[in-house]
Design a protein around this motif. Structure first.
Motif, PDB file in Angstrom:
ATOM      1  N   HIS A  13      -6.917  -4.728   6.834  1.00 44.22           N
ATOM      2  CA  HIS A  13      -5.657  -4.441   6.134  1.00 44.22           C
ATOM      3  C   HIS A  13      -5.853  -3.539   4.929  1.00 44.22           C
ATOM      4  O   HIS A  13      -5.062  -3.556   3.998  1.00 44.22           O
ATOM      5  CB  HIS A  13      -5.015  -5.758   5.690  1.00 44.22           C
ATOM      6  CG  HIS A  13      -4.703  -6.680   6.829  1.00 44.22           C
ATOM      7  ND1 HIS A  13      -3.641  -6.473   7.679  1.00 44.22           N
ATOM      8  CD2 HIS A  13      -5.324  -7.783   7.276  1.00 44.22           C
ATOM      9  CE1 HIS A  13      -3.631  -7.437   8.601  1.00 44.22           C
ATOM     10  NE2 HIS A  13      -4.638  -8.236   8.373  1.00 44.22           N
ATOM     11  N   CYS A  16      -2.568   0.745   3.163  1.00 46.38           N
ATOM     12  CA  CYS A  16      -1.179   0.327   2.972  1.00 46.38           C
ATOM     13  C   CYS A  16      -0.231   0.929   4.011  1.00 46.38           C
ATOM     14  O   CYS A  16       0.767   0.311   4.369  1.00 46.38           O
ATOM     15  CB  CYS A  16      -0.704   0.724   1.581  1.00 46.38           C
ATOM     16  SG  CYS A  16      -1.485  -0.211   0.250  1.00 46.38           S
ATOM     17  N   PRO A  20      -0.088  -3.274  10.759  1.00 45.10           N
ATOM     18  CA  PRO A  20      -1.103  -4.204  11.255  1.00 45.10           C
ATOM     19  C   PRO A  20      -0.733  -4.827  12.592  1.00 45.10           C
ATOM     20  O   PRO A  20       0.441  -4.857  12.979  1.00 45.10           O
ATOM     21  CB  PRO A  20      -1.164  -5.266  10.155  1.00 45.10           C
ATOM     22  CG  PRO A  20       0.200  -5.271   9.565  1.00 45.10           C
ATOM     23  CD  PRO A  20       0.704  -3.846   9.654  1.00 45.10           C
ATOM     24  N   VAL A  31      -2.784 -11.169   3.173  1.00 42.19           N
ATOM     25  CA  VAL A  31      -2.287  -9.795   3.003  1.00 42.19           C
ATOM     26  C   VAL A  31      -1.207  -9.748   1.922  1.00 42.19           C
ATOM     27  O   VAL A  31      -1.181  -8.822   1.102  1.00 42.19           O
ATOM     28  CB  VAL A  31      -1.741  -9.246   4.335  1.00 42.19           C
ATOM     29  CG1 VAL A  31      -1.126  -7.864   4.142  1.00 42.19           C
ATOM     30  CG2 VAL A  31      -2.851  -9.180   5.373  1.00 42.19           C
ATOM     31  N   HIS A  35      -1.735  -7.271  -1.254  1.00 39.41           N
ATOM     32  CA  HIS A  35      -0.857  -6.108  -1.419  1.00 39.41           C
ATOM     33  C   HIS A  35       0.390  -6.422  -2.254  1.00 39.41           C
ATOM     34  O   HIS A  35       1.370  -5.687  -2.205  1.00 39.41           O
ATOM     35  CB  HIS A  35      -0.429  -5.593  -0.036  1.00 39.41           C
ATOM     36  CG  HIS A  35      -1.555  -4.992   0.761  1.00 39.41           C
ATOM     37  ND1 HIS A  35      -1.858  -3.642   0.749  1.00 39.41           N
ATOM     38  CD2 HIS A  35      -2.459  -5.569   1.578  1.00 39.41           C
ATOM     39  CE1 HIS A  35      -2.901  -3.422   1.541  1.00 39.41           C
ATOM     40  NE2 HIS A  35      -3.289  -4.574   2.060  1.00 39.41           N
ATOM     41  N   CYS A  42       4.577  -0.220   0.889  1.00 41.11           N
ATOM     42  CA  CYS A  42       3.379  -0.823   1.460  1.00 41.11           C
ATOM     43  C   CYS A  42       3.727  -1.499   2.788  1.00 41.11           C
ATOM     44  O   CYS A  42       4.318  -2.575   2.818  1.00 41.11           O
ATOM     45  CB  CYS A  42       2.765  -1.829   0.491  1.00 41.11           C
ATOM     46  SG  CYS A  42       1.318  -2.639   1.155  1.00 41.11           S
ATOM     47  N   GLN A  44       1.739  -2.800   4.965  1.00 39.15           N
ATOM     48  CA  GLN A  44       0.975  -4.042   5.139  1.00 39.15           C
ATOM     49  C   GLN A  44       1.735  -5.233   4.547  1.00 39.15           C
ATOM     50  O   GLN A  44       1.814  -6.306   5.156  1.00 39.15           O
ATOM     51  CB  GLN A  44      -0.394  -3.921   4.453  1.00 39.15           C
ATOM     52  CG  GLN A  44      -1.313  -2.934   5.109  1.00 39.15           C
ATOM     53  CD  GLN A  44      -1.948  -3.461   6.386  1.00 39.15           C
ATOM     54  OE1 GLN A  44      -1.814  -4.618   6.747  1.00 39.15           O
ATOM     55  NE2 GLN A  44      -2.656  -2.591   7.080  1.00 39.15           N
ATOM     56  N   SER A  47       4.988  -6.016   6.601  1.00 39.38           N
ATOM     57  CA  SER A  47       4.623  -6.613   7.893  1.00 39.38           C
ATOM     58  C   SER A  47       4.168  -8.060   7.727  1.00 39.38           C
ATOM     59  O   SER A  47       4.602  -8.952   8.467  1.00 39.38           O
ATOM     60  CB  SER A  47       3.519  -5.799   8.558  1.00 39.38           C
ATOM     61  OG  SER A  47       3.957  -4.480   8.775  1.00 39.38           O
TER      62      SER A  47
END
Ligand SMILES: [Zn+2]
Length: 56
Positions: A13, A16, A20, A31, A35, A42, A44, A47
């Protein structure tokens, strides 16, 4: 949670802008933490949020 797994997640991950693969709740939480400060750009984070909420 073991360090090897966290290393794998950090690698998986790290970018950004990359979307994923589907992930389990523990991974999604990791994650979200990693993040957290990156904002709406972003991918990541967004998601991981979706995967975390599906199971909430
Ligand atoms: Zn990010």
């Amino acid at each position: 949670m073991n360090a090897k797994l966290k290393d794998e997640w950090s690698q998986r991950h790290r970018y950004c802008h990359e979307i994923p693969e589907p992930m389990e709740l523990d991974e999604a939480r990791f994650v979200l933490t990693a993040h957290a400060e990156h904002g709406v750009e972003c991918v990541q984070f967004i998601s991981a949020l979706a995967y975390a909420e599906v199971r909430a």
